[in-house]
Write an enzyme that holds these catalytic residues in place. Sequence first.
Site, mmCIF file in Angstrom:
data_model
loop_
_atom_site.group_PDB
_atom_site.id
_atom_site.type_symbol
_atom_site.label_atom_id
_atom_site.label_comp_id
_atom_site.label_asym_id
_atom_site.label_seq_id
_atom_site.Cartn_x
_atom_site.Cartn_y
_atom_site.Cartn_z
ATOM 1 N N HIS A 192 0.845 -1.197 0.000
ATOM 2 C CA HIS A 192 0.000 0.000 0.000
ATOM 3 C C HIS A 192 0.881 1.247 0.000
ATOM 4 O O HIS A 192 1.944 1.282 0.626
ATOM 5 C CB HIS A 192 -0.885 0.014 1.256
ATOM 6 C CG HIS A 192 -2.294 -0.443 1.008
ATOM 7 N ND1 HIS A 192 -3.082 -0.976 2.006
ATOM 8 C CD2 HIS A 192 -3.072 -0.430 -0.111
ATOM 9 C CE1 HIS A 192 -4.275 -1.269 1.520
ATOM 10 N NE2 HIS A 192 -4.288 -0.958 0.235
ATOM 11 N N ASP A 227 0.815 4.155 1.455
ATOM 12 C CA ASP A 227 1.256 4.838 2.682
ATOM 13 C C ASP A 227 2.476 4.154 3.303
ATOM 14 O O ASP A 227 3.249 4.781 4.012
ATOM 15 C CB ASP A 227 0.111 4.989 3.706
ATOM 16 C CG ASP A 227 -0.646 3.719 3.988
ATOM 17 O OD1 ASP A 227 -0.855 2.926 3.060
ATOM 18 O OD2 ASP A 227 -1.064 3.527 5.156
ATOM 19 N N HIS A 228 2.687 2.882 2.991
ATOM 20 C CA HIS A 228 3.826 2.130 3.551
ATOM 21 C C HIS A 228 5.039 2.109 2.620
ATOM 22 O O HIS A 228 6.092 1.580 2.995
ATOM 23 C CB HIS A 228 3.394 0.696 3.877
ATOM 24 C CG HIS A 228 2.299 0.656 4.892
ATOM 25 N ND1 HIS A 228 2.495 0.235 6.190
ATOM 26 C CD2 HIS A 228 0.997 1.036 4.805
ATOM 27 C CE1 HIS A 228 1.358 0.347 6.863
ATOM 28 N NE2 HIS A 228 0.428 0.831 6.039
ATOM 29 N N HIS A 267 -5.514 -8.351 5.531
ATOM 30 C CA HIS A 267 -5.686 -6.940 5.154
ATOM 31 C C HIS A 267 -6.486 -6.886 3.853
ATOM 32 O O HIS A 267 -5.968 -6.549 2.789
ATOM 33 C CB HIS A 267 -4.295 -6.317 5.008
ATOM 34 C CG HIS A 267 -4.298 -4.829 4.878
ATOM 35 N ND1 HIS A 267 -5.154 -4.000 5.569
ATOM 36 C CD2 HIS A 267 -3.516 -3.989 4.132
ATOM 37 C CE1 HIS A 267 -4.901 -2.743 5.259
ATOM 38 N NE2 HIS A 267 -3.925 -2.702 4.379
ATOM 39 N N HIS A 306 -0.411 4.190 13.452
ATOM 40 C CA HIS A 306 -1.267 4.003 12.277
ATOM 41 C C HIS A 306 -2.738 4.018 12.701
ATOM 42 O O HIS A 306 -3.484 3.075 12.467
ATOM 43 C CB HIS A 306 -0.913 2.679 11.585
ATOM 44 C CG HIS A 306 -1.421 2.564 10.175
ATOM 45 N ND1 HIS A 306 -2.750 2.396 9.880
ATOM 46 C CD2 HIS A 306 -0.787 2.571 8.985
ATOM 47 C CE1 HIS A 306 -2.892 2.301 8.567
ATOM 48 N NE2 HIS A 306 -1.716 2.427 7.998
HETATM 49 ZN ZN LIG Z 1 -2.630 -1.049 4.100
HETATM 50 ZN ZN LIG Z 2 -1.607 1.583 6.031
#
Ligand SMILES: [Zn+2]
Ligand SMILES: [Zn+2]
Length: 315
Positions: free
Chosen positions: A97, A99-100, A185, A271
């Site tokens: 993802h 954001d990571h 996830h 997070h």
């Molecule tokens: Zn994620």
């Molecule tokens: Zn995330």
Amino acid sequence: MIRRACIGVPLLLVLAAHFALAQSPGAEKTLVVMLGTGTPLPDPARSGPATAIVTNETAYLVDAGTGIVRRAAAARDKGLKALEPTNLRIAFLTHLHADHTLGLPDLMITPWIMGRKEPLELYGPEGTQAMVNHILAAYSVDREIRTEGLEHSNNTGWKVNVHEIKPGVVFEDANVTVTAFAVRHGNVNAYGYRFATHDRTIVLSGDTSPTDAIAENCHGCDILISEAYTKASFDLVPAEWQKYRLTFHTSAQELGAIAAKAKPGLLILYHRGNAGCDQARTEECREAGSEAQLLREVRQAYSGKVVGAHDLEIY
Ligand SMILES: [Zn+2]
Ligand SMILES: [Zn+2]
């Protein structure tokens, strides 16, 4: 007031950690450095998710959110030489993802510009090699100019050795054994990690909805670092965002139940997702997803030690 009290405790821990380092530089305690505690929300106070496990003067990074190298440099300025940007050589991605991983080009390139000669050793899920290939292609012009022009950059430190992982032990050296475990996830291929060093066991949830894997891998670990969202904010977002949260993330109440089984010495919250509210941007929604609210909800469901982490805190 709650927020102030929560900030106070980690600052003491930071000071204690520095004191320990100053007292015995050769056999120091393993430290967890919160480089980024944020989410996709562009919060100026919280960089994208990134954590450093520092042991025997070596940094092992988990995730590469926005701002990772600048936060590492700030930790270096606090006395952690392992986080000197040229020392950033080993990293583990929980999943791909944005954001990571928005800080991944930064992690690949900035330490090299500063003089890192070793390639980055990068562990991550299937797809990591393709992502790295695309980043390398995107910056090929820059790389040519720097290696062939007047910058005289070395021709090795920009390279990346990618290790696409499966569950199990994915890394082992004299300092640490790293075990990856699959988490839930949504439809994303995602992992949590367990770090076992000479003195501490640290588990990171990654991004996940509730899964037994967290408690199984922590099982009385010293530190459990987990994501979570608040029920109060969940109640305010439209049904489609509620469905997303249920499928991809963990509520405060669910995390409380997980932590009660996992029994960590310390539960660290980071997070703090507020999907739906981040987009609505109403004051009510923001408050409902605040750190103070998250701590209240987790404490209702869990009686162990818990803190809300902020960028650059050290545990
Ligand atoms: Zn994620
Ligand atoms: Zn995330």
